[in-house]
Design a protein around this motif. Structure first.
Motif, PDB file in Angstrom:
ATOM      1  N   ILE A 114     -17.579  13.017 -43.685  1.00 22.15           N
ATOM      2  CA  ILE A 114     -18.479  12.315 -42.772  1.00 22.15           C
ATOM      3  C   ILE A 114     -18.210  12.801 -41.362  1.00 22.15           C
ATOM      4  CG2 ILE A 114     -19.280  10.108 -41.890  1.00 22.15           C
ATOM      5  CD1 ILE A 114     -18.349   8.790 -44.435  1.00 22.15           C
ATOM      6  N   ASN A 115     -19.229  13.288 -40.700  1.00 19.98           N
ATOM      7  CA  ASN A 115     -19.088  13.752 -39.317  1.00 19.98           C
ATOM      8  C   ASN A 115     -19.315  12.573 -38.366  1.00 19.98           C
ATOM      9  OD1 ASN A 115     -18.432  16.464 -39.996  1.00 19.98           O
ATOM     10  ND2 ASN A 115     -20.585  16.827 -40.455  1.00 19.98           N
ATOM     11  N   ASP A 116     -20.311  12.629 -37.506  1.00 21.28           N
ATOM     12  CA  ASP A 116     -20.540  11.539 -36.567  1.00 21.28           C
ATOM     13  C   ASP A 116     -21.026  10.287 -37.279  1.00 21.28           C
ATOM     14  OD1 ASP A 116     -21.817  13.372 -33.644  1.00 21.28           O
ATOM     15  OD2 ASP A 116     -19.900  13.422 -34.704  1.00 21.28           O
ATOM     16  N   MET A 117     -20.576   9.144 -36.777  1.00 21.36           N
ATOM     17  CA  MET A 117     -21.069   7.839 -37.217  1.00 21.36           C
ATOM     18  C   MET A 117     -21.530   7.086 -35.980  1.00 21.36           C
ATOM     19  SD  MET A 117     -18.234   6.852 -40.134  1.00 21.36           S
ATOM     20  CE  MET A 117     -19.355   5.886 -41.155  1.00 21.36           C
ATOM     21  N   ALA A 118     -22.446   6.148 -36.185  1.00 20.09           N
ATOM     22  CA  ALA A 118     -23.003   5.475 -35.018  1.00 20.09           C
ATOM     23  C   ALA A 118     -23.569   4.122 -35.393  1.00 20.09           C
ATOM     24  CB  ALA A 118     -24.104   6.327 -34.386  1.00 20.09           C
ATOM     25  N   TRP A 119     -23.742   3.308 -34.392  1.00 20.07           N
ATOM     26  CA  TRP A 119     -24.463   2.045 -34.503  1.00 20.07           C
ATOM     27  C   TRP A 119     -25.690   2.125 -33.595  1.00 20.07           C
ATOM     28  CZ3 TRP A 119     -23.519  -1.702 -37.969  1.00 20.07           C
ATOM     29  CH2 TRP A 119     -22.266  -1.720 -38.586  1.00 20.07           C
ATOM     30  N   TYR A 120     -26.807   1.677 -34.134  1.00 18.78           N
ATOM     31  CA  TYR A 120     -28.053   1.558 -33.392  1.00 18.78           C
ATOM     32  C   TYR A 120     -28.496   0.095 -33.466  1.00 18.78           C
ATOM     33  CZ  TYR A 120     -28.764   6.663 -33.435  1.00 18.78           C
ATOM     34  OH  TYR A 120     -28.636   8.023 -33.245  1.00 18.78           O
ATOM     35  N   ARG A 121     -29.445  -0.244 -32.630  1.00 25.67           N
ATOM     36  CA  ARG A 121     -30.046  -1.572 -32.735  1.00 25.67           C
ATOM     37  C   ARG A 121     -31.520  -1.487 -32.399  1.00 25.67           C
ATOM     38  NH1 ARG A 121     -27.017  -4.630 -27.633  1.00 25.67           N
ATOM     39  NH2 ARG A 121     -28.140  -3.574 -25.943  1.00 25.67           N
TER      40      ARG A 121
ATOM     41  N   VAL B 156     -26.398   2.463 -29.775  1.00 30.69           N
ATOM     42  CA  VAL B 156     -25.455   1.538 -29.145  1.00 30.69           C
ATOM     43  C   VAL B 156     -24.121   2.239 -28.887  1.00 30.69           C
ATOM     44  CG1 VAL B 156     -24.136  -0.597 -29.438  1.00 30.69           C
ATOM     45  CG2 VAL B 156     -26.519  -0.474 -30.222  1.00 30.69           C
ATOM     46  N   ALA B 157     -23.613   2.900 -29.916  1.00 31.59           N
ATOM     47  CA  ALA B 157     -22.318   3.576 -29.794  1.00 31.59           C
ATOM     48  C   ALA B 157     -22.210   4.648 -30.865  1.00 31.59           C
ATOM     49  CB  ALA B 157     -21.167   2.581 -29.934  1.00 31.59           C
ATOM     50  N   THR B 158     -21.497   5.709 -30.533  1.00 32.80           N
ATOM     51  CA  THR B 158     -21.259   6.790 -31.489  1.00 32.80           C
ATOM     52  C   THR B 158     -19.778   7.129 -31.529  1.00 32.80           C
ATOM     53  OG1 THR B 158     -21.555   8.586 -29.897  1.00 32.80           O
ATOM     54  CG2 THR B 158     -23.533   7.772 -30.991  1.00 32.80           C
ATOM     55  N   ILE B 159     -19.351   7.696 -32.641  1.00 32.63           N
ATOM     56  CA  ILE B 159     -17.962   8.116 -32.781  1.00 32.63           C
ATOM     57  C   ILE B 159     -17.907   9.354 -33.663  1.00 32.63           C
ATOM     58  CG2 ILE B 159     -17.572   6.525 -34.730  1.00 32.63           C
ATOM     59  CD1 ILE B 159     -14.673   6.182 -33.618  1.00 32.63           C
ATOM     60  N   THR B 160     -17.167  10.354 -33.194  1.00 30.51           N
ATOM     61  CA  THR B 160     -17.002  11.569 -33.973  1.00 30.51           C
ATOM     62  C   THR B 160     -15.851  11.399 -34.971  1.00 30.51           C
ATOM     63  OG1 THR B 160     -15.355  12.584 -32.517  1.00 30.51           O
ATOM     64  CG2 THR B 160     -17.686  12.877 -31.930  1.00 30.51           C
ATOM     65  N   ARG B 161     -15.691  12.374 -35.846  1.00 33.51           N
ATOM     66  CA  ARG B 161     -14.613  12.303 -36.800  1.00 33.51           C
ATOM     67  C   ARG B 161     -13.250  12.331 -36.090  1.00 33.51           C
ATOM     68  NH1 ARG B 161     -13.920  12.437 -42.076  1.00 33.51           N
ATOM     69  NH2 ARG B 161     -11.950  13.227 -42.891  1.00 33.51           N
ATOM     70  N   ALA B 162     -13.226  12.956 -34.920  1.00 31.26           N
ATOM     71  CA  ALA B 162     -11.998  13.016 -34.125  1.00 31.26           C
ATOM     72  C   ALA B 162     -11.837  11.811 -33.201  1.00 31.26           C
ATOM     73  CB  ALA B 162     -11.982  14.308 -33.301  1.00 31.26           C
TER      74      ALA B 162
ATOM     75  N   ARG C 200     -17.869  -3.801 -23.289  1.00 30.36           N
ATOM     76  CA  ARG C 200     -17.955  -5.027 -24.098  1.00 30.36           C
ATOM     77  C   ARG C 200     -17.843  -4.731 -25.593  1.00 30.36           C
ATOM     78  NH1 ARG C 200     -22.539  -7.784 -24.252  1.00 30.36           N
ATOM     79  NH2 ARG C 200     -23.899  -5.992 -23.803  1.00 30.36           N
ATOM     80  N   PHE C 201     -18.380  -3.607 -26.017  1.00 26.54           N
ATOM     81  CA  PHE C 201     -18.376  -3.228 -27.430  1.00 26.54           C
ATOM     82  C   PHE C 201     -17.385  -2.087 -27.647  1.00 26.54           C
ATOM     83  CE2 PHE C 201     -23.049  -4.465 -28.563  1.00 26.54           C
ATOM     84  CZ  PHE C 201     -22.829  -5.740 -28.057  1.00 26.54           C
ATOM     85  N   THR C 202     -16.801  -2.070 -28.838  1.00 30.82           N
ATOM     86  CA  THR C 202     -15.875  -0.998 -29.211  1.00 30.82           C
ATOM     87  C   THR C 202     -16.216  -0.511 -30.610  1.00 30.82           C
ATOM     88  OG1 THR C 202     -14.099  -1.961 -27.879  1.00 30.82           O
ATOM     89  CG2 THR C 202     -13.471  -0.336 -29.538  1.00 30.82           C
ATOM     90  N   ILE C 203     -16.426   0.794 -30.735  1.00 31.18           N
ATOM     91  CA  ILE C 203     -16.682   1.394 -32.039  1.00 31.18           C
ATOM     92  C   ILE C 203     -15.389   2.030 -32.544  1.00 31.18           C
ATOM     93  CG2 ILE C 203     -17.448   3.613 -31.071  1.00 31.18           C
ATOM     94  CD1 ILE C 203     -19.515   3.755 -33.377  1.00 31.18           C
TER      95      ILE C 203
END
Length: 122
Positions: free
Chosen positions: A30-37, A47-53, A65-68
């Motif tokens: 799994i590469n990038d993961m993210a939350w949308y709204r 909303v927020a994205t996170i790479t594998r690293a 306020r938010f943490t991924i």
């Protein structure tokens, strides 16, 4: 391959909620993961994205306020939402860039989880 999100619900302004999303299936990576709204009648927004690293990025409206976060072993991604505001009310979706195995070949795909509703009351 499936993404399943859960953890939405009702919170008061100033409160907190934690969303979780689990990927399952014949996953190779799994590469990038993210939350949308998305709010009814408006476009879906990131909303927020996170790479594998574990490099992260946030929308200006939620930064601070938010943490991924993610767990690469469990193929999960999380969104900790603090200091919630009524304008955070939306359906939240998780998204992942997945590589999966089909026989001995690796294929890539983008997948979305079913949305989970977050409602923040004033």
């Amino acid at each position: 391959v499936l993404l399943q999100a859960y953890g939405g619900g009702l919170a008061q302004a100033g409160g907190s909620l934690r969303l979780s999303c689990a990927a399952s299936g014949n996953i190779f990576n799994i590469n990038d993961m993210a939350w949308y709204r998305q709010v009814t009648g408006k476009e879906r927004e990131v909303v927020a994205t996170i790479t594998r690293a574990d490099a992260t990025s946030y929308a200006d409206s939620v930064r601070g306020r938010f943490t991924i976060a993610r767990d690469n072993t469990a193929n999960n991604v999380y969104l900790q939402m603090n200091s919630l505001k009524p304008e955070d009310t939306a359906v939240y979706y998780c998204h992942a860039e997945i590589q999966y195995l089909n026989g001995d070949q690796v294929h890539g795909m983008d997948i979305w989880g079913k949305g989970t509703l977050v409602t923040v009351s004033s």
